[in-house]
Write a protein that holds these residues in place. Structure first.
Motif, PDB file in Angstrom:
ATOM      1  N   VAL A 104     -12.227  18.152   4.599  1.00 18.38           N
ATOM      2  CA  VAL A 104     -13.315  17.233   4.925  1.00 18.38           C
ATOM      3  C   VAL A 104     -12.999  16.535   6.244  1.00 18.38           C
ATOM      4  CG1 VAL A 104     -14.571  15.210   4.071  1.00 18.38           C
ATOM      5  CG2 VAL A 104     -13.689  16.885   2.464  1.00 18.38           C
ATOM      6  N   GLU A 105     -14.053  16.160   6.974  1.00 24.37           N
ATOM      7  CA  GLU A 105     -13.873  15.415   8.220  1.00 24.37           C
ATOM      8  C   GLU A 105     -13.114  14.124   7.962  1.00 24.37           C
ATOM      9  OE1 GLU A 105     -15.038  15.813  11.482  1.00 24.37           O
ATOM     10  OE2 GLU A 105     -15.578  17.878  10.978  1.00 24.37           O
ATOM     11  N   GLU A 106     -12.239  13.751   8.892  1.00 25.07           N
ATOM     12  CA  GLU A 106     -11.463  12.520   8.734  1.00 25.07           C
ATOM     13  C   GLU A 106     -12.364  11.296   8.655  1.00 25.07           C
ATOM     14  OE1 GLU A 106      -8.672  12.544  11.927  1.00 25.07           O
ATOM     15  OE2 GLU A 106      -7.403  14.052  10.967  1.00 25.07           O
ATOM     16  N   SER A 107     -13.455  11.300   9.410  1.00 23.77           N
ATOM     17  CA  SER A 107     -14.366  10.154   9.380  1.00 23.77           C
ATOM     18  C   SER A 107     -14.993   9.987   7.994  1.00 23.77           C
ATOM     19  CB  SER A 107     -15.460  10.304  10.436  1.00 23.77           C
ATOM     20  OG  SER A 107     -16.214  11.472  10.204  1.00 23.77           O
ATOM     21  N   GLN A 108     -15.293  11.100   7.315  1.00 26.33           N
ATOM     22  CA  GLN A 108     -15.842  11.023   5.958  1.00 26.33           C
ATOM     23  C   GLN A 108     -14.806  10.467   4.977  1.00 26.33           C
ATOM     24  OE1 GLN A 108     -17.189  15.163   5.600  1.00 26.33           O
ATOM     25  NE2 GLN A 108     -19.167  14.299   4.974  1.00 26.33           N
ATOM     26  N   LEU A 109     -13.555  10.867   5.144  1.00 24.48           N
ATOM     27  CA  LEU A 109     -12.501  10.353   4.278  1.00 24.48           C
ATOM     28  C   LEU A 109     -12.333   8.842   4.462  1.00 24.48           C
ATOM     29  CD1 LEU A 109      -9.772  13.135   4.620  1.00 24.48           C
ATOM     30  CD2 LEU A 109     -11.209  12.659   2.636  1.00 24.48           C
ATOM     31  N   LEU A 110     -12.367   8.389   5.709  1.00 24.61           N
ATOM     32  CA  LEU A 110     -12.214   6.955   5.969  1.00 24.61           C
ATOM     33  C   LEU A 110     -13.413   6.161   5.466  1.00 24.61           C
ATOM     34  CD1 LEU A 110     -10.556   6.995   9.507  1.00 24.61           C
ATOM     35  CD2 LEU A 110      -9.479   6.760   7.262  1.00 24.61           C
ATOM     36  N   GLU A 111     -14.606   6.744   5.559  1.00 20.76           N
ATOM     37  CA  GLU A 111     -15.792   6.084   4.998  1.00 20.76           C
ATOM     38  C   GLU A 111     -15.665   5.950   3.485  1.00 20.76           C
ATOM     39  OE1 GLU A 111     -19.357   8.098   6.151  1.00 20.76           O
ATOM     40  OE2 GLU A 111     -18.968   7.783   8.285  1.00 20.76           O
ATOM     41  N   CYS A 161       0.827  -1.208   0.000  1.00 18.92           N
ATOM     42  CA  CYS A 161       0.000   0.000   0.000  1.00 18.92           C
ATOM     43  C   CYS A 161       0.860   1.256   0.000  1.00 18.92           C
ATOM     44  CB  CYS A 161      -0.882   0.041   1.248  1.00 18.92           C
ATOM     45  SG  CYS A 161      -1.886  -1.405   1.484  1.00 18.92           S
ATOM     46  N   ALA A 162       0.326   2.303  -0.619  1.00 21.35           N
ATOM     47  CA  ALA A 162       0.953   3.618  -0.589  1.00 21.35           C
ATOM     48  C   ALA A 162      -0.147   4.675  -0.566  1.00 21.35           C
ATOM     49  CB  ALA A 162       1.848   3.824  -1.801  1.00 21.35           C
ATOM     50  N   VAL A 163       0.147   5.786   0.083  1.00 23.68           N
ATOM     51  CA  VAL A 163      -0.775   6.924   0.142  1.00 23.68           C
ATOM     52  C   VAL A 163      -0.022   8.136  -0.377  1.00 23.68           C
ATOM     53  CG1 VAL A 163      -2.197   8.371   1.631  1.00 23.68           C
ATOM     54  CG2 VAL A 163      -1.941   5.943   2.154  1.00 23.68           C
ATOM     55  N   VAL A 164      -0.595   8.800  -1.384  1.00 20.66           N
ATOM     56  CA  VAL A 164       0.030   9.971  -1.990  1.00 20.66           C
ATOM     57  C   VAL A 164      -0.833  11.183  -1.696  1.00 20.66           C
ATOM     58  CG1 VAL A 164       0.700  11.055  -4.157  1.00 20.66           C
ATOM     59  CG2 VAL A 164       1.062   8.609  -3.819  1.00 20.66           C
ATOM     60  N   ARG A 186      -1.622  11.161   5.983  1.00 21.81           N
ATOM     61  CA  ARG A 186      -0.943   9.953   5.511  1.00 21.81           C
ATOM     62  C   ARG A 186      -0.897   8.900   6.623  1.00 21.81           C
ATOM     63  NH1 ARG A 186       3.359  12.307   3.826  1.00 21.81           N
ATOM     64  NH2 ARG A 186       2.505  12.718   1.783  1.00 21.81           N
ATOM     65  N   ARG A 187      -0.554   9.319   7.826  1.00 22.89           N
ATOM     66  CA  ARG A 187      -0.517   8.385   8.965  1.00 22.89           C
ATOM     67  C   ARG A 187      -1.898   7.830   9.265  1.00 22.89           C
ATOM     68  NH1 ARG A 187       3.133  12.243  10.986  1.00 22.89           N
ATOM     69  NH2 ARG A 187       1.508  13.159  12.261  1.00 22.89           N
ATOM     70  N   LEU A 188      -2.920   8.673   9.145  1.00 26.51           N
ATOM     71  CA  LEU A 188      -4.296   8.234   9.368  1.00 26.51           C
ATOM     72  C   LEU A 188      -4.671   7.122   8.387  1.00 26.51           C
ATOM     73  CD1 LEU A 188      -7.147   8.841  10.717  1.00 26.51           C
ATOM     74  CD2 LEU A 188      -7.536  10.239   8.687  1.00 26.51           C
ATOM     75  N   PHE A 189      -4.362   7.313   7.116  1.00 26.05           N
ATOM     76  CA  PHE A 189      -4.697   6.313   6.110  1.00 26.05           C
ATOM     77  C   PHE A 189      -3.854   5.051   6.258  1.00 26.05           C
ATOM     78  CE2 PHE A 189      -6.902   9.756   3.966  1.00 26.05           C
ATOM     79  CZ  PHE A 189      -8.020   9.097   3.501  1.00 26.05           C
ATOM     80  N   HIS A 190      -2.575   5.195   6.600  1.00 24.93           N
ATOM     81  CA  HIS A 190      -1.748   4.013   6.812  1.00 24.93           C
ATOM     82  C   HIS A 190      -2.291   3.156   7.954  1.00 24.93           C
ATOM     83  CE1 HIS A 190       1.439   4.480   3.933  1.00 24.93           C
ATOM     84  NE2 HIS A 190       1.683   5.714   4.320  1.00 24.93           N
ATOM     85  N   ALA A 191      -2.677   3.793   9.040  1.00 23.56           N
ATOM     86  CA  ALA A 191      -3.234   3.051  10.171  1.00 23.56           C
ATOM     87  C   ALA A 191      -4.546   2.379   9.790  1.00 23.56           C
ATOM     88  CB  ALA A 191      -3.440   3.989  11.356  1.00 23.56           C
ATOM     89  N   HIS A 192      -5.360   3.085   9.042  1.00 19.66           N
ATOM     90  CA  HIS A 192      -6.654   2.539   8.612  1.00 19.66           C
ATOM     91  C   HIS A 192      -6.445   1.329   7.694  1.00 19.66           C
ATOM     92  CE1 HIS A 192     -10.927   2.635   7.833  1.00 19.66           C
ATOM     93  NE2 HIS A 192     -10.691   2.607   6.534  1.00 19.66           N
ATOM     94  N   LEU A 193      -5.545   1.448   6.735  1.00 19.35           N
ATOM     95  CA  LEU A 193      -5.269   0.335   5.827  1.00 19.35           C
ATOM     96  C   LEU A 193      -4.656  -0.850   6.567  1.00 19.35           C
ATOM     97  CD1 LEU A 193      -3.868   2.297   2.765  1.00 19.35           C
ATOM     98  CD2 LEU A 193      -6.057   1.099   2.902  1.00 19.35           C
TER      99      LEU A 193
END
Length: 127
Positions: A108-115, A56-59, A75-82
């Motif tokens: 945008v709210e972080e919760s919306q991004l993760l959804e 995985c990678a997040v750009v 980036r850290r938020l998405f890495h942890a989620h993945l």
């Protein structure tokens, strides 16, 4: 905490291949690219090591947010989620994922991004 090295996607050739050949799943705030890849073609040192999980990678470009602190936090938020979603999924071994955030996603709210990330994973058949 960053992704374990077994889950991180690295190398310019990997990213070029993802941008050229990957299947794209578009959301309002991000794009998910997926590809079944063989790292041994691009990184010969991994030829004798079987893939244990997906890569995985997040750009997040500076167009998303000007401050590196905010981009790194996202980036850290998405890495942890993945990591929580995909790390133990053995059937995804050898799959490459690239998440690219679009400009304005930092507002945008972080919760919306993760959804949205979860919905894109589901549309890609990874969830």
């Amino acid at each position: 905490m960053a992704l374990p090295t077994s889950m991180r996607l690295r190398g310019q050739r990997c990213f070029h291949r993802l941008h050229r050949n990957a299947r794209r799943h578009h959301g309002q705030w991000m794009v998910l690219r997926t590809l079944n890849g063989d790292l041994s073609l691009l990184r010969p040192e991994l030829r004798h090591r079987p893939a244990k999980c997906c890569r995985c990678a997040v750009v997040i470009s500076s167009k998303v947010h000007k401050r590196a602190v905010r981009r790194n936090r996202l980036r850290r938020l998405f890495h942890a989620h993945l990591r929580t979603r995909l790390e133990q999924r053995v059937e995804l071994a050898g799959r490459w994922l690239l998440i690219s955030l679009r400009p304005g996603a930092s507002d945008v709210e972080e919760s919306q991004l993760l959804e949205e990330c979860d919905s894109l994973l589901k549309s890609a058949g990874l969830e």
